[in-house]
Every structure is written in structure tokens, then in C-alpha cells.
Design a protein around this motif. Structure first.
Motif, PDB file in Angstrom:
ATOM      1  N   GLU A 146       0.879  -1.183   0.000  1.00  0.00           N
ATOM      2  CA  GLU A 146       0.000   0.000   0.000  1.00  0.00           C
ATOM      3  C   GLU A 146       0.913   1.228   0.000  1.00  0.00           C
ATOM      4  O   GLU A 146       1.746   1.371   0.913  1.00  0.00           O
ATOM      5  CB  GLU A 146      -0.869  -0.054   1.273  1.00  0.00           C
ATOM      6  CG  GLU A 146      -2.025   0.884   1.346  1.00  0.00           C
ATOM      7  CD  GLU A 146      -3.074   0.678   0.265  1.00  0.00           C
ATOM      8  OE1 GLU A 146      -3.261   1.611  -0.517  1.00  0.00           O
ATOM      9  OE2 GLU A 146      -3.694  -0.410   0.193  1.00  0.00           O
ATOM     10  N   PRO A 147       0.817   2.088  -1.020  1.00  0.00           N
ATOM     11  CA  PRO A 147       1.725   3.241  -1.065  1.00  0.00           C
ATOM     12  C   PRO A 147       1.677   4.055   0.237  1.00  0.00           C
ATOM     13  O   PRO A 147       0.603   4.390   0.720  1.00  0.00           O
ATOM     14  CB  PRO A 147       1.196   4.058  -2.260  1.00  0.00           C
ATOM     15  CG  PRO A 147       0.529   3.043  -3.138  1.00  0.00           C
ATOM     16  CD  PRO A 147      -0.067   2.029  -2.200  1.00  0.00           C
ATOM     17  N   GLY A 148       2.858   4.355   0.779  1.00  0.00           N
ATOM     18  CA  GLY A 148       2.964   5.196   1.987  1.00  0.00           C
ATOM     19  C   GLY A 148       2.880   4.423   3.289  1.00  0.00           C
ATOM     20  O   GLY A 148       3.216   4.947   4.358  1.00  0.00           O
ATOM     21  N   ASP A 178       6.269   3.787   5.413  1.00  0.00           N
ATOM     22  CA  ASP A 178       6.731   4.989   6.133  1.00  0.00           C
ATOM     23  C   ASP A 178       5.992   5.172   7.446  1.00  0.00           C
ATOM     24  O   ASP A 178       6.592   5.430   8.475  1.00  0.00           O
ATOM     25  CB  ASP A 178       6.397   6.231   5.276  1.00  0.00           C
ATOM     26  CG  ASP A 178       7.588   6.667   4.504  1.00  0.00           C
ATOM     27  OD1 ASP A 178       8.579   5.924   4.522  1.00  0.00           O
ATOM     28  OD2 ASP A 178       7.512   7.754   3.897  1.00  0.00           O
ATOM     29  N   VAL A 179       4.664   5.031   7.379  1.00  0.00           N
ATOM     30  CA  VAL A 179       3.837   5.236   8.576  1.00  0.00           C
ATOM     31  C   VAL A 179       4.215   4.192   9.633  1.00  0.00           C
ATOM     32  O   VAL A 179       4.432   4.525  10.799  1.00  0.00           O
ATOM     33  CB  VAL A 179       2.327   5.143   8.236  1.00  0.00           C
ATOM     34  CG1 VAL A 179       1.474   5.255   9.488  1.00  0.00           C
ATOM     35  CG2 VAL A 179       1.940   6.225   7.239  1.00  0.00           C
ATOM     36  N   VAL A 180       4.324   2.944   9.207  1.00  0.00           N
ATOM     37  CA  VAL A 180       4.626   1.871  10.160  1.00  0.00           C
ATOM     38  C   VAL A 180       6.005   2.100  10.776  1.00  0.00           C
ATOM     39  O   VAL A 180       6.184   1.993  11.998  1.00  0.00           O
ATOM     40  CB  VAL A 180       4.521   0.484   9.482  1.00  0.00           C
ATOM     41  CG1 VAL A 180       5.044  -0.615  10.388  1.00  0.00           C
ATOM     42  CG2 VAL A 180       3.072   0.206   9.093  1.00  0.00           C
ATOM     43  N   LYS A 181       6.980   2.453   9.927  1.00  0.00           N
ATOM     44  CA  LYS A 181       8.349   2.664  10.439  1.00  0.00           C
ATOM     45  C   LYS A 181       8.383   3.761  11.494  1.00  0.00           C
ATOM     46  O   LYS A 181       9.133   3.686  12.450  1.00  0.00           O
ATOM     47  CB  LYS A 181       9.283   3.027   9.281  1.00  0.00           C
ATOM     48  CG  LYS A 181       9.932   1.791   8.697  1.00  0.00           C
ATOM     49  CD  LYS A 181      10.992   2.140   7.671  1.00  0.00           C
ATOM     50  CE  LYS A 181      11.210   0.955   6.741  1.00  0.00           C
ATOM     51  NZ  LYS A 181      11.251   1.324   5.353  1.00  0.00           N
ATOM     52  N   GLN A 182       7.554   4.793  11.301  1.00  0.00           N
ATOM     53  CA  GLN A 182       7.596   5.917  12.232  1.00  0.00           C
ATOM     54  C   GLN A 182       7.081   5.565  13.623  1.00  0.00           C
ATOM     55  O   GLN A 182       7.494   6.154  14.596  1.00  0.00           O
ATOM     56  CB  GLN A 182       6.778   7.089  11.683  1.00  0.00           C
ATOM     57  CG  GLN A 182       7.486   7.843  10.574  1.00  0.00           C
ATOM     58  CD  GLN A 182       6.657   9.035  10.140  1.00  0.00           C
ATOM     59  OE1 GLN A 182       6.408   9.954  10.903  1.00  0.00           O
ATOM     60  NE2 GLN A 182       6.195   9.009   8.900  1.00  0.00           N
ATOM     61  N   GLY A 199      -5.069   0.789  -2.308  1.00  0.00           N
ATOM     62  CA  GLY A 199      -4.292   1.526  -3.313  1.00  0.00           C
ATOM     63  C   GLY A 199      -4.113   2.988  -2.908  1.00  0.00           C
ATOM     64  O   GLY A 199      -3.128   3.618  -3.274  1.00  0.00           O
ATOM     65  N   THR A 200      -5.099   3.516  -2.177  1.00  0.00           N
ATOM     66  CA  THR A 200      -4.987   4.905  -1.688  1.00  0.00           C
ATOM     67  C   THR A 200      -5.336   4.940  -0.200  1.00  0.00           C
ATOM     68  O   THR A 200      -5.773   5.967   0.317  1.00  0.00           O
ATOM     69  CB  THR A 200      -5.961   5.854  -2.449  1.00  0.00           C
ATOM     70  OG1 THR A 200      -7.291   5.298  -2.373  1.00  0.00           O
ATOM     71  CG2 THR A 200      -5.573   6.056  -3.897  1.00  0.00           C
ATOM     72  N   LEU A 257      -7.013   7.605   4.718  1.00  0.00           N
ATOM     73  CA  LEU A 257      -7.067   7.644   6.184  1.00  0.00           C
ATOM     74  C   LEU A 257      -6.566   8.994   6.708  1.00  0.00           C
ATOM     75  O   LEU A 257      -7.093   9.520   7.689  1.00  0.00           O
ATOM     76  CB  LEU A 257      -6.220   6.509   6.778  1.00  0.00           C
ATOM     77  CG  LEU A 257      -6.817   5.106   6.603  1.00  0.00           C
ATOM     78  CD1 LEU A 257      -5.760   4.029   6.837  1.00  0.00           C
ATOM     79  CD2 LEU A 257      -7.996   4.891   7.556  1.00  0.00           C
ATOM     80  N   PHE A 258      -5.561   9.568   6.050  1.00  0.00           N
ATOM     81  CA  PHE A 258      -5.062  10.887   6.467  1.00  0.00           C
ATOM     82  C   PHE A 258      -6.123  11.963   6.261  1.00  0.00           C
ATOM     83  O   PHE A 258      -6.235  12.895   7.036  1.00  0.00           O
ATOM     84  CB  PHE A 258      -3.817  11.270   5.647  1.00  0.00           C
ATOM     85  CG  PHE A 258      -2.530  10.661   6.140  1.00  0.00           C
ATOM     86  CD1 PHE A 258      -2.496   9.857   7.273  1.00  0.00           C
ATOM     87  CD2 PHE A 258      -1.336  10.899   5.478  1.00  0.00           C
ATOM     88  CE1 PHE A 258      -1.305   9.301   7.725  1.00  0.00           C
ATOM     89  CE2 PHE A 258      -0.133  10.350   5.925  1.00  0.00           C
ATOM     90  CZ  PHE A 258      -0.125   9.546   7.046  1.00  0.00           C
ATOM     91  N   ASN A 259      -6.858  11.805   5.174  1.00  0.00           N
ATOM     92  CA  ASN A 259      -7.762  12.885   4.778  1.00  0.00           C
ATOM     93  C   ASN A 259      -9.132  12.323   4.380  1.00  0.00           C
ATOM     94  O   ASN A 259      -9.548  12.420   3.224  1.00  0.00           O
ATOM     95  CB  ASN A 259      -7.100  13.610   3.589  1.00  0.00           C
ATOM     96  CG  ASN A 259      -7.810  14.886   3.260  1.00  0.00           C
ATOM     97  OD1 ASN A 259      -8.514  15.456   4.099  1.00  0.00           O
ATOM     98  ND2 ASN A 259      -7.679  15.337   2.022  1.00  0.00           N
ATOM     99  N   PRO A 260      -9.858  11.740   5.333  1.00  0.00           N
ATOM    100  CA  PRO A 260     -11.116  11.074   4.961  1.00  0.00           C
ATOM    101  C   PRO A 260     -12.215  12.072   4.589  1.00  0.00           C
ATOM    102  O   PRO A 260     -12.250  13.178   5.152  1.00  0.00           O
ATOM    103  CB  PRO A 260     -11.504  10.317   6.247  1.00  0.00           C
ATOM    104  CG  PRO A 260     -10.831  11.051   7.350  1.00  0.00           C
ATOM    105  CD  PRO A 260      -9.598  11.677   6.785  1.00  0.00           C
TER     106      PRO A 260
END
Ligand code: NAI
Length: 480
Positions: free
Chosen positions: A51-53, A56-60, A162-163, A168-171
Motif C-alpha cells: 500500500e503506497p505510503g 513509512d507510517v509503520v516505520k515511524q 491503493g490509496t 485515512l489521512f484525509n477522509p
């Protein structure tokens, strides 16, 4: 510190909880799953879903306030809020088979929550469930509660694979349904406080439980209905010389209709649309509303028709047989930017071609050979599945190879068939591909991604859904 536990580390549970953890550093989030390999993957460098992005989120936040664990009972017991994001597939056996949602995973999760809980909890339905499920869950929890107070909320998820991270950031909205009692309102507020860390409050909609549950089924039914509507129109475009892209553009400019979800294609896929519509159909039938059930059932039937129509068009164009002919399948996932193949139209199309004894060379940048083989030989419980799109036999499976390059797939092929709209398929060197193919060389574009004029100039015979047919195809009409 508020503690959240999420049951189910899948396409919804994983990304949703990762984003909650990122946006709410004051909340501890533990995602648990009974399927251990998934948890191991979430704790590794190769996450179980693409899933794009997401990486990064998980790593943070992994290891800080986001954890993945197989210790289901411990983390449920410790949580203040328990999200349930387990799978709710279509029932394959018994009452309602082929339509009703199978709530076995949900029920066992609810019994386990009741069993291990020692403190009051908010239990959140994240999975898509039939309307009135909360009532059943409430009964299971309260009858087994040993005096503990459970508040049930419905908080359906509207992300699209896919998005997912972007969504989730901008529902567009977050929907929370709950009981209209003081305790119910308090629980709604507690969940609202979680989302309010990053979602503007005017986008958090609060309703009663049944409206929230039904809204998710309604949203998926409306989205799928738009696809089936434009796909039905695409058949008429091919018959009349209209161009479905032009029609979509023209009607989408009407602000009452809007431009989104009007792309004609080989059909919708994914784990949700078909399952949720069939579930809706079943609920309508159970509520004595056969006309409403028939209306929504047609959305799924048009989707099946579109796949069959596509296969028929391919076979009839290639002199009415694909037996022994190599066909390059470009894309197998149900849409771009995901490796998910659940209900992908590629399954039906490939099975249809194998039924006509084609030799398939399949390339998808995110789907493994094992997954493709499993999908093509799987028996499915689809509604009114046409006999042509049936599981491939072991003999037929010998005609399938999976390759890791589009050019390799197309080498020596009679035809190319595009089934996922991966961006890379737009920029392939089609001249090089043409030079390496049998002639006449065909392109069947199930996603309307290629530049038709350019490909026709190279020498390809091109079929794209809903576009004016070239002379070759006009002479060989396909009837589904
Ligand atoms: P999934 O199949 O990827 O994940 C579900 C996970 O739940 C599996 O890993 C399974 O092992 C686990 N599980 C089952 N029973 C469990 C239990 N008792 N305790 C702990 N874990 C358990 O499913 P996905 O795609 O994440 O969907 C979950 C729900 O969300 C479904 O109801 C689906 O309809 C809904 N949904 C899915 C969307 C999607 O795009 N995939 C979007 C919106 C809603």
C-alpha cells in the motif's frame, strides 16, 4: 494512556491502526491476529500488504506506540477500546449461502472479548457487517459479561485499497454509530476524540447504530452501481459507435452526477463490492423486499456480463479460437497500487481464456505466482457464475506461466490483454512489443489505459472497452 487493541491485522486493521498510532502519540495501539505469519510480516521489513505510503507510517511508530502481536487475549484484556476488523466473507454453506455475510469470525471474536475482559470496554465494529449485527454482538457480550459494561459502536471503514493511507489521512468523513443512551453517547465521544486528533470535527458524522451499519453497505452498493451503469453503457457504445470516455466526460460534468467512478472497464473487483451487495440483497430478501433485492442483484450480474463479454470479444476477434495461442496477461490485481487479488476480474477472464485452451503468460508487478495459481484453480461461490468462467483444471493450469516482465510476457504472443491499470502499462515500448509478437497482433485493453491511435499506427488491432471498434472487430461481433 488510552489503549486500543484491534482484532485483525489485514488490509483494514493494519493501515487504519498504523494511522491512528501516527496521529495519536498519546494512544497505545496493538494490532493482533490469530494468523501468526501475518503478525511476523507486520514486524518485519516486508509488510504483508502493499500500500503506497504504508511502510513509512509503520516505520515511524512501530515499537513506540504501535505494536503487532499474536497475543490476542492479553491485549484485548488490557484495552479500553477494541476494534474488530476481522474478515466477513460471503457464506459458502448453509442458510443464505452465496449471499449472506459469514459472521463466524466476528462471533468468535465477540465471545473471546466477553471471556477475557475484566474492565469496561468500547467494542467498535470496523468490519463491514449486515445491519443489526451490533444487536447480536451486544447480546453475546452482555450475556457473557460478568457485570462488565460493553458499549458497541459501528465505525465502518471507507478507505480504498491503493490509496488507503491518503484516504485515512484525509477522509471525506468518519462515521460513528452508537446507542442513543448516556453511556452510548459517552462511547461515541470517546471514539470521536480519537479521530479528532487529525480529522476536522465537522467531518465526523455521528448516527444511530443501524444507520452507520447500513451506510457502509449503501456506500459500496452505490459505488459499484456506478461502475455497472457505465459498463452497461460501454456495451451500447460499442454497438453504436459512441465513445464511452466521451459519454462519461459529458455526463460527469453534470454536478448532480459528478465525474468520479465513471471509467468503463472489464469490471469491478476487490473483496468488498460484490460481497457487500450480495449481503444487501440477502438483507432485502429477509425483510420481504424482493424488488429492492432484484435491483441491487443486477449490479453484480452486469459485472459478470462485462467479464464474459470481454472474453467473448477476445475469442471472436482472434478467429473464434484461442486454442494453443499465447496471450500475455498484463495485470492481475483488482486495481493498481495493490497486490490484492480478491475477486479480481482477471480471475474470470483468465479462466474463460483457459476454458478455450489459451496459453497464458501473466505479469503483475505485485502479485506472486503462487497467488495467481491459487486464484485460478479456486472454486468460488459467486452468484450465477457463467459456466465459461469456472475454475481452471489441473491440466489447464499447465498452460499458465507467470513472468516478471511485461516484455517477456508478450514475447511470441498472439494477443495482449490488460486487466489492471498499472501506470507502467501506459509507457511500455509498444513498438518493441509488436515486433516480438505473432501477427496479426492484438491488444485487448480492459482498463482503457493505452493510446489507441498510437497502437493502431504501429499495426496492432486494438479493442478497448466502450470505444468505437475498428473494422476488424466490427466484422467479428461478440455476443455475451
Ligand atoms: P483481511 O482478510 O485482510 O483481514 C482480516 C484478518 O482478521 C485476517 O488476518 C484474519 O486472520 C483476522 N482474524 C479473523 N478472526 C480473528 C480473530 N478472532 N482474532 C484476531 N484476528 C482475526 O480482511 P480486510 O480486507 O482487512 O477486511 C476486514 C473487514 O473490513 C471486512 O469486513 C471488510 O469487508 C471490511 N472492509 C474492507 C476494506 C478493504 O478495502 N479491504 C475496506 C473497508 C472495509
Amino acid at each position: 494512556m488510552v489503549k486500543i487493541c484491534c482484532l485483525g491485522a489485514g488490509y483494514v486493521g493494519g493501515p487504519t491502526m498504523a494511522v491512528i498510532a501516527l496521529k495519536c502519540p498519546d494512544i497505545e495501539v496493538v494490532v493482533v491476529d490469530i494468523f501468526e505469519p501475518r503478525i511476523i510480516a507486520w514486524n518485519s521489513d516486508h509488510l504483508p500488504i502493499y500500500e503506497p505510503g504504508l511502510d513509512d507510517v509503520v516505520k515511524q511508530c512501530r515499537g513506540k506506540n504501535l505494536f503487532f502481536s499474536k497475543d490476542v487475549e492479553k491485549h484485548v484484556a488490557e484495552a479500553d477500546i477494541v476494534f474488530v476488523s476481522v474478515n466477513t466473507p460471503t457464506k459458502t454453506q448453509g442458510l443464505g449461502a452465496g449471499k449472506a455475510a459469514d459472521l463466524a469470525y466476528w462471533e468468535s471474536a465477540a465471545r473471546m472479548i466477553a471471556d477475557v475482559s475484566r474492565t469496561d470496554k468500547i467494542v467498535v465494529e470496523k468490519s463491514t457487517v449486515p445491519v443489526k449485527t451490533a444487536e447480536a454482538i451486544e447480546k453475546i457480550l452482555t450475556h457473557n459479561s460478568k457485570g462488565i459494561n460493553f458499549q458497541i459502536l459501528s465505525n465502518p471503514e471507507f478507505l480504498a485499497e491503493g490509496t488507503a493511507i491518503q484516504d485515512l489521512f484525509n477522509p471525506d468523513r468518519v462515521l460513528i454509530g452508537g446507542r442513543e443512551t448516556p453511556e452510548g453517547k459517552k462511547a461515541i465521544q470517546a471514539l470521536k476524540d480519537v479521530y479528532a486528533h487529525w480529522v476536522p470535527v465537522e467531518r465526523i458524522i455521528c448516527t444511530n447504530l443501524w444507520s452507520a451499519e447500513l451506510s457502509k453497505l449503501a456506500a459500496n452498493a452505490f459505488l459499484a452501481q456506478r461502475i455497472s451503469s457505465v459498463n452497461a453503457m460501454s456495451a451500447l457504445c460499442e454497438a453504436t459507435g459512441a465513445d464511452v470516455s466521451q459519454v462519461s466526460h459529458a455526463i460527469g460534468k453534470d454536478t448532480r452526477i459528478g465525474p468520479k467512478f465513471l471509467n468503463a472497464s472489464v469490471g469491478f473487483g476487490g473483496s468488498c463490492f460484490q460481497k457487500d451487495i450480495l449481503n444487501l440483497v440477502y438483507i432485502c430478501e429477509c425483510n420481504g423486499l424482493p424488488e429492492v433485492a432484484t435491483y441491487w442483484k443486477q449490479v453484480v450480474q452486469v459485472n459478470e456480463y462485462q467479464k464474459t463479454r470481454f472474453v467473448n470479444r477476445m475469442v471472436s476477434s482472434m478467429f473464434n479460437t484461442v486454442s494453443g495461442k499465447k496471450i500475455a496477461i498484463l495485470g492481475f490485481a483488482f486495481k493498481k497500487d495493490t497486490g490484492d487479488t480478491r475477486e479480481t476480474p482477471a480471475i474470470g477472464v483468465c479462466q474463460g481464456l483457459l476454458g478455450d485452451k489459451a496459453i497464458l503468460s501473466i505479469y503483475d508487478p505485485q502479485v506472486s505466482q503462487e497467488q495467481i495459481q491459487r486464484d485460478l484453480s479456486m472454486h468460488k461461490s459467486e452468484l450465477d457464475r457463467p459456466p465459461r468462467l469456472q475454475p481452471a483444471s489441473p491440466t489447464a493450469m499447465k498452460q499458465v506461466t507467470c513472468v516478471w516482465d511485461a516484455y517477456e510476457a508478450a514475447k511470441g504472443a498472439h494477443g495482449i490483454c490488460i486487466l489492471t491499470e498499472w501506470d507502467e502499462f501506459k509507457t511500455l515500448d509498444y513498438q518493441k512489443i509488436y515486433d516480438d509478437m505473432q501477427k496479426p497482433a492484438f491488444v485487448f485493453d480492459g482498463r482503457n489505459v493505452v493510446d489507441v491511435d498510437k497502437l493502431r499506427q504501429i499495426g496492432f488491432i486494438v479493442y478497448t472497452i466502450g470505444k468505437p471498434l475498428d473494422a476488424w472487430l466490427k466484422d467479428m461481433p461478440a455476443v455475451a
